[in-house]
Design a protein around this motif. Structure first.
Motif, PDB file in Angstrom:
ATOM      1  N   SER A 181       0.855  -1.186   0.000  1.00  0.00           N
ATOM      2  CA  SER A 181       0.000   0.000   0.000  1.00  0.00           C
ATOM      3  C   SER A 181       0.889   1.233   0.000  1.00  0.00           C
ATOM      4  O   SER A 181       2.109   1.138   0.175  1.00  0.00           O
ATOM      5  N   GLU A 183       0.856   5.895   0.508  1.00  0.00           N
ATOM      6  CA  GLU A 183       0.181   7.157   0.729  1.00  0.00           C
ATOM      7  C   GLU A 183       1.028   8.266   0.122  1.00  0.00           C
ATOM      8  O   GLU A 183       2.246   8.153   0.014  1.00  0.00           O
ATOM      9  N   ALA A 192      -4.354   8.134   0.776  1.00  0.00           N
ATOM     10  CA  ALA A 192      -4.040   6.824   0.197  1.00  0.00           C
ATOM     11  C   ALA A 192      -4.072   6.897  -1.327  1.00  0.00           C
ATOM     12  O   ALA A 192      -4.912   7.591  -1.916  1.00  0.00           O
TER      13      ALA A 192
END
Length: 232
Positions: A181, A183, A192
């Motif tokens: 993931s 950001e 995000a």
């Protein structure tokens, strides 16, 4: 002498034998049609010969049906050829990497330019616009954060990232599936952004009836060929 005014008289609409379907021009092959046409000409009333337009209409009717049948056969052959070509194209993807919508990546051994093997997980971070930086995260499947790194400022677009399988203490983690993931910092706020893990294609499956091609990926998932975002 009984006369025949059209070929359709040879195929009465009634079904005296029960459930049998009446014959039609659509059911005939070329030999059947010619045989019946000759029989029609031989048995017509000489005083009332078949109208030329009616005769031409029957020929046109058969020609249209025959042409449609040939066209269907041609499209069937073309469809088979395209399906075969698609299967060959998919088979050439085995061992290569693809980008899908999944953020589950596989940490696995990859040979570098010198031929030496090392653990690697590749992904692509997609920025919607310009950023002043950001962070990239890797979690195991239990949700524990095992790695993070800073991302450079970006004007937008895509940024490829690579993780070598080591945690913050430099310890090498075991191969397997990890979740990635990221950001980005936009106007001083963290938000995000999308991350797409690169997946190695282990094998392909082809549905002969539907012509659909499915890619079986290294992380144990599978994806339809048309759902692949990018081939690497």
């Amino acid at each position: 002498m009984d006369s025949l005014t059209s070929i359709n008289e040879l195929f009465p609409s009634s079904t005296p034998l029960g459930n049998e379907k009446a014959g039609s021009v659509e059911d005939m092959g070329s030999d059947d049609f010619l045989t019946l046409m000759v029989a029609q000409l031989e048995n017509q009333d000489p005083s009332k010969p078949m109208d030329n337009m009616q005769f031409m209409g029957q020929l046109a009717q058969f020609g249209t049906v025959s042409g449609i049948q040939e066209l269907n056969e041609g499209f069937s052959g073309l469809s088979n050829a395209l399906s075969g070509g698609q299967a060959l194209q998919a088979a050439s993807l085995v061992g290569r990497s693809v980008v899908t919508d999944s953020n589950l990546g596989s940490l696995s051994e990859v040979a570098d330019a010198e031929g030496e093997l090392g653990l690697v997980l590749d992904a692509t971070v997609e920025f919607g616009g310009s950023t002043s930086g950001g962070n990239f995260f890797v979690q195991d499947l239990a949700g524990r954060l095992v790695y993070s790194s800073a991302l450079p400022p970006s004007a937008g677009g895509q940024l490829p990232v690579r993780w070598d399988g080591r945690n913050a203490q430099g310890e090498l983690l075991p191969p397997g599936t990890y979740r990635v993931s990221a950001e980005a910092v936009v106007d001083g706020q963290s938000t995000a952004v999308s991350v797409y893990a690169h997946q190695r294609v282990d094998s392909v499956a082809v549905d002969g009836a539907q012509g659909a091609v499915t890619l079986n990926l290294a992380n144990g998932s599978n994806v339809a060929l048309e759902q692949v975002k990018q081939f690497l």
